[in-house]
Each structure stands twice: as structure tokens, then as C-alpha cells.
Design a protein around this motif. Sequence first.
Motif, short mmCIF file in Angstrom:
data_model
loop_
_atom_site.label_atom_id
_atom_site.label_comp_id
_atom_site.label_asym_id
_atom_site.label_seq_id
_atom_site.Cartn_x
_atom_site.Cartn_y
_atom_site.Cartn_z
N UNK A 1 0.74 -1.33 0.00
CA UNK A 1 0.01 0.12 -0.03
C UNK A 1 0.78 1.29 0.00
N UNK A 2 2.15 1.11 0.57
CA UNK A 2 3.04 2.25 0.54
C UNK A 2 3.52 2.57 -0.93
N UNK A 3 3.80 1.71 -1.65
CA UNK A 3 4.29 1.92 -2.80
C UNK A 3 3.45 1.81 -3.96
N UNK A 4 2.32 0.95 -4.04
CA UNK A 4 1.37 0.86 -5.03
C UNK A 4 0.07 0.79 -4.37
N UNK A 5 -0.38 1.69 -4.01
CA UNK A 5 -2.00 1.69 -3.19
C UNK A 5 -2.90 1.16 -4.00
N UNK A 6 -2.98 1.40 -5.36
CA UNK A 6 -4.23 0.82 -6.27
C UNK A 6 -4.01 -0.56 -6.29
#
Length: 499
Positions: A380-385
Motif C-alpha cells: 500500500x505504501x508503494x502501489x496503493x491501487x
Amino acid sequence: MQAFDLYAILPELVLLIVTCLLLVLSVYVRENPSSTPRVEQDVFHTPRGVGFVYFFSIILLAYLIFLFVGRMGDVSLVAMNGLFQSDPFSNLLKACSCGAVLVSLIYSKKYLQDRGMFRPDFIVLALLALLGQMVLISGANLLTLYLGLELMALPMYALVAMRHSSEKSVEAAIKYFILGALASGFLLYGMSMLYGVTGSLDLIEIFKIVADPRINHLVMAFGLVFIVAGLAFKLGVVPFHMWVPDVYQGAPTAVTLMIAAAPKLAAFALLFRLLVNTLLPLLGDWQPMLVLLAVLSLVVGNVTAIAQTNIKRMLAYSAIAQMGFVLLGMLSVFDDHAFSASMFYAITYVLTTLGTFGLLMILSRKGYDCETLDGLKGLNKTHPWFAFIGLVMMFSLAGIPPTVGFAAKLGVLEALVDAEHTFLAVIAVLASLVGAFYYLRVVKVMYFDQPDHEITVTGSGFAKGILGLNSILVLVIGIVPAGLMSLCLDAMRRTLLGS
């Protein structure tokens, strides 16, 4: 062969002919050398013609989907001298199977390229396995069912072993082949006993003869045991589940998706054709067996999945538990709502499985497979989608609203309560609560753990778009499930009336 015979088998003929032509033509098609990526050890190039085969395979599958959707309004018919049947039930499942293979190929392209497996033979084997599923779904004869089953299984064995440089893949292929052959033997032996008693291979004729109280019930009971055991192997339910975790983990993720998605629909069709369409008069014999298989699968699958750190292995035990729910929906045999609930469950489970494995492949890269919980830390911190997509898929598998998994589980539970199987409904709910633990653990890892390695997203923009659409469908159908539910109910009712 009459005109309606040709009409009935036309999609299968088109698939077979085009698949064979694509394999042959791939040898003669030249591609731009500058656009062919190198793989793994930078030794081999992507084989000539693979882009051509891939492009036309996508077009072929899209055409078949529209063809089967257009046929869903047709009346039920039995063709090829009673060997093949085309009805709303089969057309809906075939459309979903073609869609599952189409999406699987889209998700798999980059993953296969990075591992030197993006070859024409991979795509052709996937299409041949789909052909077997289509034949199996439309089988109106014991011989057709068995031929479809083998045509589906044999390409799958080859797909699992395709990455022959991996010991895990080769080991998984050997286990899959040996246990699959054992399951086929069980099923074939049960069918032979069924033929010995009834003197017929036609499903409708067997139904009529089995209903006669003068038949040899003891031999029929023995044959039924072998048939149910063979079906349990193909579904991967307890206690015939030993191949599922090893094959899921050992096979490349793209192949695991091919095994975990579309074949489940074919296995459900086989279960329906044999037990409901053919052996319904023996309800008192096979219903207790299904109850035992379903309860064991729910308990063993969910409890064992808790201890897994490999995501693919965890999803394998999850699949065992999910198939337990499908079996529960088959217990209310005089209620078409129960059958449609089971069918709805199978279709929506495949939809969720596609999104789950698609996410794993997009998070994998050359030289690295995203297969463990650690690989999802801090997503979630790098790629939330993509973390949100993972959350939607886990919620759906756990049966948490507003995802489609909740609607599917609720439909099966309602069918159980209506059939006065309240105790089984309670067991299913308790097993789902246990299963929610390991699904939510994945969400916790993605959202609350700190990343300990670089997370790279691969895959084309088209594949990412399809994955996003997949997750939206899981939510939308969960919020408004009436459309697909009514489609399943209508297909089931018209098929039962036609038979």
C-alpha cells in the motif's frame, strides 16, 4: 451429420481448426527481431510466430465468448446421435470458461516472456485444454464426458512441466499426472460398472434405467463410489486433495491460474451432468458422500491454510475449502435455486481467482516470483491501487460484503437453510470465520507491514487495465448480484426442463 449437429458443435470445430492452424502457421510467420525480448539467461529469443499466435488467440476467444452469449437464448438440443448437448447451462459455462482463458492469457504475457515460456505451444496447449473443457461441459454420453476430461487434463500436464529447468515444476507435473491418471481410472471404472448394469452410455437412457427399482443396486452403489471418488479428485476436495497444494505451488504462476480458473467450471459441469442429470434416482447414496466431502473440505482447507506462508499454497487450500461450498449447493437436489446458487458460486470464484493470480503475476518480475507473504509487505505504501485490488480479492474470497464472495456464500447458505440443512449451514459459517483469518492476514501485510524489499509492478497497461476492471466487477456484482444470479437461475431452469 445433420444441420443441427453441425450447428451444435460449430464453436468446438472452430476452436480446434483455428488452434491447429495457429500452431502450424507460427512456424512460417516472421516477426521483427528487434521486438523479440531475450529471456532468463539471455540465450534464447522468443520463438518466431508467438506474437501472431497470441493476437489471433485473443480474437478467437473473444469471438467464442460472443458466440456462446448469443446462444444462451437457444432451446436445449442433443446432437451427434446423443453424444453432445447444447443448452443454456453449457453455453453460459462455456462463455465463462472462454473468458477465463482470455483473461489468463492477458495477465500471463509479461510473466511468460520474462521466463522464456511465451511460446506458441503454451498458447496452443491452453486452447486445447479449453476445447476439452467445452466438450466436457456439453457431454451427453459417458464416452463424451471421459474424452472431454482427458482432453482437458493432458495439455494441463504438459503446461505444468513446461518450465523443465525448474525441479519444482517437474515434480509438480509428475504428481499431477500420476494422481490425475488415478482419478481418471477411478472415474472410468465407475462408468464401466454403470454401463455394465444399464447397458447404455447415454445419460438420459441411464437415468431412465437407474430409476427402475429392479436394477442391481449393489453394483450401482459400488460404481457410484468410484464415480464420486473420481469427481472428488478432479474438484480437489478432501480427502482427494493431496495434489492441489503441490501443483499450485510448483507450477509457474501463469499455469497455476490456468489450473485454478476455467477447469473449475468444467468440473462443476461434470458433477452436475453425472449426479443430477444421470444419477438423481440414487440420491440417497451419493448425497451423504457429498456431505462428508464438503464438510471435510471446509474444515481441512481453511484450518490448513492458516499455517501457510506461500501465497500460492495458501490459495490452494483456499480452493479446497471453496469447492466445499460448491458441493454444499448441490445437496438441495429438488431446488433449482440451490443449483443456480452453486453455479453462481463457481463462476464468481473463478472471477476472484483470476484477479488474485493476476495481481501476483503483475507483482512478479524477471528472476523473482511474488509467491510469499513477505513479497506483499508494504504494498500500500508503494502501489496503493494494487494493494486495494488485493484487498478486494481477499475480501471476496473471505465472503466479506460488499464483494461478490459474500453474495455467493449467502446464496449457498440460503439454499441450505431452505432445504433444512441448518447444521451444515452453521458448519459452513464457522469454517468461513476461520478462513477470514488468513485472508485478512494478507490484507494486514499489505497495509500495515513495512516493505523490506523493492516492489516492482510489471505487465502491460492493457493487463493492468483488465486487472482493474476485474476488481471493479468483483465489487459491482457483489453490490448488484441479481443480474448474474437470474442468468444462472434461468439457465439452470431451462436446462432442467429441457432434460
